[in-house]
Design an enzyme around this catalytic site. Sequence first.
Site, PDB file in Angstrom:
ATOM      1  N   THR A  56       0.830  -1.200   0.000  1.00 39.36           N
ATOM      2  CA  THR A  56       0.000   0.000   0.000  1.00 39.36           C
ATOM      3  C   THR A  56       0.868   1.255   0.000  1.00 39.36           C
ATOM      4  O   THR A  56       2.088   1.177  -0.093  1.00 39.36           O
ATOM      5  CB  THR A  56      -0.910   0.038   1.252  1.00 39.36           C
ATOM      6  OG1 THR A  56      -0.079   0.068   2.418  1.00 39.36           O
ATOM      7  CG2 THR A  56      -1.833  -1.163   1.313  1.00 39.36           C
ATOM      8  N   GLY A  57       0.230   2.404   0.158  1.00 41.91           N
ATOM      9  CA  GLY A  57       0.941   3.676   0.183  1.00 41.91           C
ATOM     10  C   GLY A  57       1.284   4.163   1.573  1.00 41.91           C
ATOM     11  O   GLY A  57       1.829   5.260   1.714  1.00 41.91           O
ATOM     12  N   ASP A  58       0.955   3.379   2.602  1.00 40.12           N
ATOM     13  CA  ASP A  58       1.269   3.797   3.972  1.00 40.12           C
ATOM     14  C   ASP A  58       1.560   2.557   4.813  1.00 40.12           C
ATOM     15  O   ASP A  58       1.747   1.480   4.254  1.00 40.12           O
ATOM     16  CB  ASP A  58       0.124   4.645   4.550  1.00 40.12           C
ATOM     17  CG  ASP A  58       0.618   5.690   5.552  1.00 40.12           C
ATOM     18  OD1 ASP A  58       1.458   5.353   6.411  1.00 40.12           O
ATOM     19  OD2 ASP A  58       0.161   6.849   5.481  1.00 40.12           O
ATOM     20  N   ASP A  59       1.574   2.699   6.145  1.00 36.24           N
ATOM     21  CA  ASP A  59       1.970   1.590   7.016  1.00 36.24           C
ATOM     22  C   ASP A  59       1.174   0.320   6.697  1.00 36.24           C
ATOM     23  O   ASP A  59      -0.046   0.373   6.512  1.00 36.24           O
ATOM     24  CB  ASP A  59       1.724   1.952   8.485  1.00 36.24           C
ATOM     25  CG  ASP A  59       2.520   3.171   8.928  1.00 36.24           C
ATOM     26  OD1 ASP A  59       3.417   3.613   8.186  1.00 36.24           O
ATOM     27  OD2 ASP A  59       2.230   3.675  10.030  1.00 36.24           O
TER      28      ASP A  59
ATOM     29  N   SER B  62       5.972  -0.963   1.137  1.00 39.99           N
ATOM     30  CA  SER B  62       5.361   0.356   1.285  1.00 39.99           C
ATOM     31  C   SER B  62       6.464   1.395   1.409  1.00 39.99           C
ATOM     32  O   SER B  62       7.526   1.109   1.955  1.00 39.99           O
ATOM     33  CB  SER B  62       4.500   0.398   2.553  1.00 39.99           C
ATOM     34  OG  SER B  62       4.364   1.722   3.031  1.00 39.99           O
TER      35      SER B  62
END
Length: 406
Positions: A221-224, A255
């Site tokens: 994903t784009g975050d944690d 990520s």
Amino acid sequence: TCSGIVPMRLRNDKISIADFGGVGDGKTLNTKAFREAVYRIQHLRRRGGTLLYIPPGVYLTESFNLTSHMTLYLARGAVIKATQDTGNWPLIAPLPSYGRGRERLGGRYMSFIHGDGLQDVIITGENGTIDGQGDVWWNMWRQRTLLFTRPNLVEFVNSRGIIISNVIFRNSPFWNIHPVYSRNVVIRYVTILAPLDSPNTDGIDPDSSSNVCIEDSYISTGDDLVAVKSGWDEYGIAYGRPSSDITIRRITGSSPFSGIAVGSETSGGVKNVLVENVNLYNMGVGIHIKTNIGRGGFIKNITVTDVYMENVRKGIKIAGDVGDHPDDSFNPNALPVVYGITLKSIWGEKVQQPGSIQGLKNSPFTGICLSNINLHGSSPWKCSDVSGSALLVSPWPCSELTSPHQ
């Protein structure tokens, strides 16, 4: 496995979204079908609950609520797809432990698939897909035209006995799976996908929740990938609900942000977290424990073991200066207490910077124990306001961590 905390229930009563006029052509709006099917389950209570079957096809719909004693079952090739008409998206109250929407003042958009005050709910199937079509929301965030906080893909509030398994989650507008004020939650065999540049698309964020089991999943994903939280500054302190007894194991992913994180919203406290057998590739930070002044709360008894990371900007980060504040009413003297953090058997290849542990001057981080860690970097660790021990750590960490051999 920890999945035994919630028994998998077989439902004798089964209905199909097609029975309620659901059409999987990718164009027909199926909101009425989903809401009527859930209404039927809620009001014609069948012994042992009811399974709602989603056959192969693409079912476009607005957001909808689930109900207790139900299974949402996605067949192979079934896609439940969120409408991109954001104008009619329902608003709900902010979470009390956050005091406001996470990114905008006031309320927040309801999650795409939502549950409040539920028990015995299962989302499963044959690896069908729940697609949030989040790009319209990401663009609103980028253009700063958001009126309220973006919707999560799936959220359970004040719920218990939840299983989420064998489903693919794609393109969430905001966080993907958010159990909050909930207990006895099992999330396993899920795949969570969002573009690396999609803002705030955290994978799984257990929040002020206890007895949570996260296993055997792939998250990119784009975050944690996973972030354990418990409320935001003075609101989280006042609500006072910790996250506890959380197991995270056999997770693989990538990520630009963190692999496994605690925080930064930890004002209700986070304790008793076990992380093991994690593989991280192309990461910003491998393991990230983050909090800030004003947070208060505690982070204690966190164990991370058997982690492999490759092509990572920073291996391990434990920091007391991360994250924003809800407003100016936070108490700068509400300092978090961080102690009892054990990191062991961690191996890294192509790690630019091995790690940093930076506590707070008036609340040093204590009991930080590192052992059998090889991050194959040449640059040094950075440490301040920390105490603990280190054994078989390469490159050798800071002098603040004593060696048992000395």
